[in-house]
Scaffold this motif. Structure first.
Motif, PDB file in Angstrom:
ATOM      1  N   ILE A  32     -34.592 -34.492  30.949  1.00 36.86           N
ATOM      2  CA  ILE A  32     -35.617 -34.451  31.986  1.00 36.86           C
ATOM      3  C   ILE A  32     -35.200 -33.485  33.091  1.00 36.86           C
ATOM      4  CG2 ILE A  32     -36.810 -35.810  33.765  1.00 36.86           C
ATOM      5  CD1 ILE A  32     -36.537 -38.234  31.790  1.00 36.86           C
ATOM      6  N   ALA A  33     -33.919 -33.540  33.463  1.00 36.27           N
ATOM      7  CA  ALA A  33     -33.405 -32.625  34.492  1.00 36.27           C
ATOM      8  C   ALA A  33     -33.562 -31.173  34.048  1.00 36.27           C
ATOM      9  CB  ALA A  33     -31.949 -32.946  34.804  1.00 36.27           C
ATOM     10  N   ALA A  34     -33.266 -30.893  32.783  1.00 38.18           N
ATOM     11  CA  ALA A  34     -33.414 -29.528  32.263  1.00 38.18           C
ATOM     12  C   ALA A  34     -34.870 -29.072  32.351  1.00 38.18           C
ATOM     13  CB  ALA A  34     -32.906 -29.447  30.830  1.00 38.18           C
ATOM     14  N   LEU A  35     -35.784 -29.972  32.008  1.00 37.63           N
ATOM     15  CA  LEU A  35     -37.207 -29.640  32.093  1.00 37.63           C
ATOM     16  C   LEU A  35     -37.625 -29.378  33.544  1.00 37.63           C
ATOM     17  CD1 LEU A  35     -39.939 -29.348  30.656  1.00 37.63           C
ATOM     18  CD2 LEU A  35     -40.262 -31.804  30.986  1.00 37.63           C
ATOM     19  N   ILE A  36     -37.158 -30.210  34.455  1.00 42.99           N
ATOM     20  CA  ILE A  36     -37.465 -30.014  35.878  1.00 42.99           C
ATOM     21  C   ILE A  36     -36.908 -28.680  36.358  1.00 42.99           C
ATOM     22  CG2 ILE A  36     -37.007 -30.870  38.221  1.00 42.99           C
ATOM     23  CD1 ILE A  36     -37.064 -33.729  36.970  1.00 42.99           C
ATOM     24  N   PHE A  37     -35.689 -28.348  35.925  1.00 37.82           N
ATOM     25  CA  PHE A  37     -35.088 -27.067  36.312  1.00 37.82           C
ATOM     26  C   PHE A  37     -35.926 -25.905  35.800  1.00 37.82           C
ATOM     27  CE2 PHE A  37     -32.345 -23.401  35.853  1.00 37.82           C
ATOM     28  CZ  PHE A  37     -31.727 -23.347  37.093  1.00 37.82           C
ATOM     29  N   VAL A  38     -36.377 -25.981  34.568  1.00 39.74           N
ATOM     30  CA  VAL A  38     -37.210 -24.916  33.992  1.00 39.74           C
ATOM     31  C   VAL A  38     -38.502 -24.767  34.794  1.00 39.74           C
ATOM     32  CG1 VAL A  38     -38.586 -24.250  31.968  1.00 39.74           C
ATOM     33  CG2 VAL A  38     -36.236 -25.053  31.674  1.00 39.74           C
ATOM     34  N   LEU A 136     -27.307 -27.156  30.665  1.00 39.61           N
ATOM     35  CA  LEU A 136     -28.025 -28.418  30.876  1.00 39.61           C
ATOM     36  C   LEU A 136     -28.423 -29.073  29.561  1.00 39.61           C
ATOM     37  CD1 LEU A 136     -30.356 -27.487  33.873  1.00 39.61           C
ATOM     38  CD2 LEU A 136     -28.439 -29.101  33.921  1.00 39.61           C
ATOM     39  N   ILE A 137     -28.911 -28.268  28.621  1.00 39.84           N
ATOM     40  CA  ILE A 137     -29.360 -28.874  27.364  1.00 39.84           C
ATOM     41  C   ILE A 137     -28.187 -29.186  26.451  1.00 39.84           C
ATOM     42  CG2 ILE A 137     -31.672 -27.900  27.466  1.00 39.84           C
ATOM     43  CD1 ILE A 137     -30.844 -25.831  25.420  1.00 39.84           C
ATOM     44  N   ASN A 138     -27.039 -28.541  26.722  1.00 40.19           N
ATOM     45  CA  ASN A 138     -25.803 -28.901  26.021  1.00 40.19           C
ATOM     46  C   ASN A 138     -26.013 -29.048  24.523  1.00 40.19           C
ATOM     47  OD1 ASN A 138     -23.076 -29.412  26.002  1.00 40.19           O
ATOM     48  ND2 ASN A 138     -23.330 -31.607  26.262  1.00 40.19           N
ATOM     49  N   ASN A 139     -26.796 -28.156  23.972  1.00 43.15           N
ATOM     50  CA  ASN A 139     -27.174 -28.296  22.574  1.00 43.15           C
ATOM     51  C   ASN A 139     -27.061 -26.963  21.855  1.00 43.15           C
ATOM     52  OD1 ASN A 139     -28.052 -29.609  20.338  1.00 43.15           O
ATOM     53  ND2 ASN A 139     -30.200 -29.659  20.916  1.00 43.15           N
ATOM     54  N   PHE A 140     -26.020 -26.223  22.186  1.00 45.11           N
ATOM     55  CA  PHE A 140     -25.836 -24.917  21.565  1.00 45.11           C
ATOM     56  C   PHE A 140     -24.732 -25.011  20.522  1.00 45.11           C
ATOM     57  CE2 PHE A 140     -28.068 -21.258  23.417  1.00 45.11           C
ATOM     58  CZ  PHE A 140     -28.914 -21.958  24.248  1.00 45.11           C
ATOM     59  N   PRO A 141     -25.102 -25.203  19.268  1.00 44.67           N
ATOM     60  CA  PRO A 141     -24.070 -25.332  18.237  1.00 44.67           C
ATOM     61  C   PRO A 141     -23.433 -23.987  17.872  1.00 44.67           C
ATOM     62  CG  PRO A 141     -26.239 -25.370  17.242  1.00 44.67           C
ATOM     63  CD  PRO A 141     -26.446 -25.318  18.736  1.00 44.67           C
ATOM     64  N   PHE A 142     -24.013 -22.893  18.339  1.00 47.57           N
ATOM     65  CA  PHE A 142     -23.524 -21.573  17.971  1.00 47.57           C
ATOM     66  C   PHE A 142     -22.277 -21.222  18.768  1.00 47.57           C
ATOM     67  CE2 PHE A 142     -28.183 -21.604  17.642  1.00 47.57           C
ATOM     68  CZ  PHE A 142     -28.294 -21.512  16.272  1.00 47.57           C
ATOM     69  N   ARG A 143     -21.371 -20.547  18.098  1.00 46.94           N
ATOM     70  CA  ARG A 143     -20.138 -20.109  18.740  1.00 46.94           C
ATOM     71  C   ARG A 143     -19.914 -18.648  18.394  1.00 46.94           C
ATOM     72  NH1 ARG A 143     -16.434 -23.771  20.489  1.00 46.94           N
ATOM     73  NH2 ARG A 143     -17.037 -25.937  20.322  1.00 46.94           N
TER      74      ARG A 143
END
Length: 179
Positions: A32-38, A136-143
């Protein structure tokens, strides 16, 4: 008060709401915080577009728009440090650049000179916002070379922050060196 200024004020009011969801144990709080930030970040683009299109650029808008931007980014960065997702040195570099260029702009304005946003400054803003959203989304599996992409994006934001700061200082050194 015109629509552009209302959007800017909305951005300021969204900051504590963003932080409330981000820093408290609320179900789906970080999402929700990430969405608010966007949404808050998008109001920055929208308010400027509306003000220019409707020819409604005001002194209030010139004051609160950059303030709202700096408050939003600073709140996000400081919160990310508190959460252990970001090193404090990154925040110090970014906030130091913001203080420096804001003071430079204030000095220039007192001399009747307007320092417009440069390409580097716009790139800095975009990379900072993208990097913050990624953290914020902490969902980046890429390295890349073992480094998470959200961290690489933040390093890019730091590089653009430094380059844009030096670019503003270089282009406006006469304001600093003036006696």
């Amino acid at each position: 008060m015109n629509l552009a200024n209302r959007l800017t004020i909305l951005r300021i009011f969204l900051i504590p709401v963003f932080m409330l969801f981000l820093l408290n144990k609320v179900p789906y709080g970080e999402s929700i915080a990430a969405l608010i930030f966007v949404v808050a970040a998008l109001t920055d683009t929208l308010d400027g577009y509306i003000a220019r299109k409707r020819n409604q650029i005001t002194t209030l808008g010139k004051f609160i728009d950059p303030l709202a931007d700096k408050l939003l980014v600073s709140a996000a960065l400081i919160s990310l440090v508190q959460m252990g997702k970001l090193s404090a040195w990154v925040v110090v570099i970014i906030i130091s650049r913001e203080f420096t260029i804001s003071i430079l702009r204030a000095v220039a304005a007192s001399e009747g000179v307007v320092i417009a946003a440069s390409w580097w400054g716009k790139a800095k803003t975009i990379t900072q916002i993208v990097a913050i959203i990624a953290l914020l989304i902490n969902n980046f599996p890429f390295r890349y070379v073992g480094i998470p992409m959200d961290q690489i994006m933040m390093y890019a934001a730091v590089i653009f922050t430094i380059i844009s700061g030096f670019d503003y200082l270089r282009l406006n050194k006469q304001m600093i060196l003036k006696e």
